[in-house]
Design a protein around this motif. Structure first.
Motif, PDB file in Angstrom:
ATOM      1  N   TYR A   7       0.837  -1.187   0.000  1.00  0.00           N
ATOM      2  CA  TYR A   7       0.000   0.000   0.000  1.00  0.00           C
ATOM      3  C   TYR A   7       0.877   1.243   0.000  1.00  0.00           C
ATOM      4  O   TYR A   7       2.022   1.196   0.422  1.00  0.00           O
ATOM      5  N   TYR A   8       0.332   2.334  -0.472  1.00  0.00           N
ATOM      6  CA  TYR A   8       1.095   3.570  -0.540  1.00  0.00           C
ATOM      7  C   TYR A   8       1.240   4.190   0.847  1.00  0.00           C
ATOM      8  O   TYR A   8       0.429   3.975   1.733  1.00  0.00           O
ATOM      9  N   THR A  32       1.376   4.752   8.046  1.00  0.00           N
ATOM     10  CA  THR A  32       0.229   5.149   7.221  1.00  0.00           C
ATOM     11  C   THR A  32      -0.099   4.066   6.204  1.00  0.00           C
ATOM     12  O   THR A  32      -1.278   3.830   5.919  1.00  0.00           O
ATOM     13  N   ALA A  33       0.916   3.408   5.654  1.00  0.00           N
ATOM     14  CA  ALA A  33       0.666   2.340   4.686  1.00  0.00           C
ATOM     15  C   ALA A  33      -0.101   1.194   5.333  1.00  0.00           C
ATOM     16  O   ALA A  33      -1.062   0.670   4.750  1.00  0.00           O
ATOM     17  N   LEU A  34       0.297   0.794   6.533  1.00  0.00           N
ATOM     18  CA  LEU A  34      -0.415  -0.271   7.231  1.00  0.00           C
ATOM     19  C   LEU A  34      -1.809   0.186   7.639  1.00  0.00           C
ATOM     20  O   LEU A  34      -2.746  -0.612   7.649  1.00  0.00           O
ATOM     21  N   SER A  35      -1.952   1.459   7.959  1.00  0.00           N
ATOM     22  CA  SER A  35      -3.260   1.999   8.336  1.00  0.00           C
ATOM     23  C   SER A  35      -4.216   2.026   7.149  1.00  0.00           C
ATOM     24  O   SER A  35      -5.428   1.889   7.320  1.00  0.00           O
ATOM     25  N   LYS A  37      -4.557  -0.219   5.012  1.00  0.00           N
ATOM     26  CA  LYS A  37      -5.092  -1.560   4.839  1.00  0.00           C
ATOM     27  C   LYS A  37      -6.240  -1.843   5.811  1.00  0.00           C
ATOM     28  O   LYS A  37      -7.250  -2.412   5.428  1.00  0.00           O
ATOM     29  N   HIS A  38      -6.067  -1.467   7.091  1.00  0.00           N
ATOM     30  CA  HIS A  38      -7.030  -1.834   8.123  1.00  0.00           C
ATOM     31  C   HIS A  38      -7.736  -0.643   8.784  1.00  0.00           C
ATOM     32  O   HIS A  38      -8.628  -0.842   9.591  1.00  0.00           O
ATOM     33  N   GLY A  39      -7.275   0.569   8.511  1.00  0.00           N
ATOM     34  CA  GLY A  39      -7.826   1.736   9.192  1.00  0.00           C
ATOM     35  C   GLY A  39      -7.059   2.081  10.454  1.00  0.00           C
ATOM     36  O   GLY A  39      -7.306   3.097  11.086  1.00  0.00           O
ATOM     37  N   PHE A  40      -6.149   1.217  10.819  1.00  0.00           N
ATOM     38  CA  PHE A  40      -5.280   1.435  11.975  1.00  0.00           C
ATOM     39  C   PHE A  40      -4.051   0.557  11.784  1.00  0.00           C
ATOM     40  O   PHE A  40      -4.046  -0.349  10.948  1.00  0.00           O
ATOM     41  N   TYR A  71       1.554  13.483  16.197  1.00  0.00           N
ATOM     42  CA  TYR A  71       1.434  12.932  14.850  1.00  0.00           C
ATOM     43  C   TYR A  71       0.639  11.643  14.855  1.00  0.00           C
ATOM     44  O   TYR A  71      -0.019  11.315  13.870  1.00  0.00           O
ATOM     45  N   VAL A  72       0.751  10.856  15.914  1.00  0.00           N
ATOM     46  CA  VAL A  72       0.011   9.598  16.031  1.00  0.00           C
ATOM     47  C   VAL A  72      -0.448   9.405  17.470  1.00  0.00           C
ATOM     48  O   VAL A  72       0.121   9.987  18.396  1.00  0.00           O
TER      49      VAL A  72
END
Length: 79
Positions: A7-8, A32-35, A37-40, A71-72
């Motif tokens: 994912y980007y 952000t790329a992993l987020s 995929k799943h929203g988190f 930031y997170v």
């Protein structure tokens, strides 16, 4: 978690031009790329340490800075 996401990644300007270390900025993009995929993102510090070939304490430090700079939101789960 053996897969590398396809994912980007998004690294907004406030992160790109911050005083964070360059690899910390890449880690932000990875989160952000992993987020995407799943929203988190639920990846462990161990996963990121192996991915970037650094110590888990280094990852922990970078993520702590993300939280400090707002930031997170980081949650620690004990499994």
């Amino acid at each position: 978690m053996n897969e590398k996401p396809s994912y980007y990644a998004i690294i907004p300007a406030n992160v790109r031009y911050s005083d964070l270390k360059p690899n910390a900025k890449l880690l932000y993009g990875e989160i952000t790329a992993l987020s995407n995929k799943h929203g988190f993102c639920f990846a462990s510090n161990k996963y990121f340490a192996e991915l970037y070939k650094v110590n888990k304490n280094t990852i922990s430090s970078w993520i702590s800075w993300f939280g400090y700079l707002h930031y997170v939101l980081s949650l620690q789960l004990q499994i």
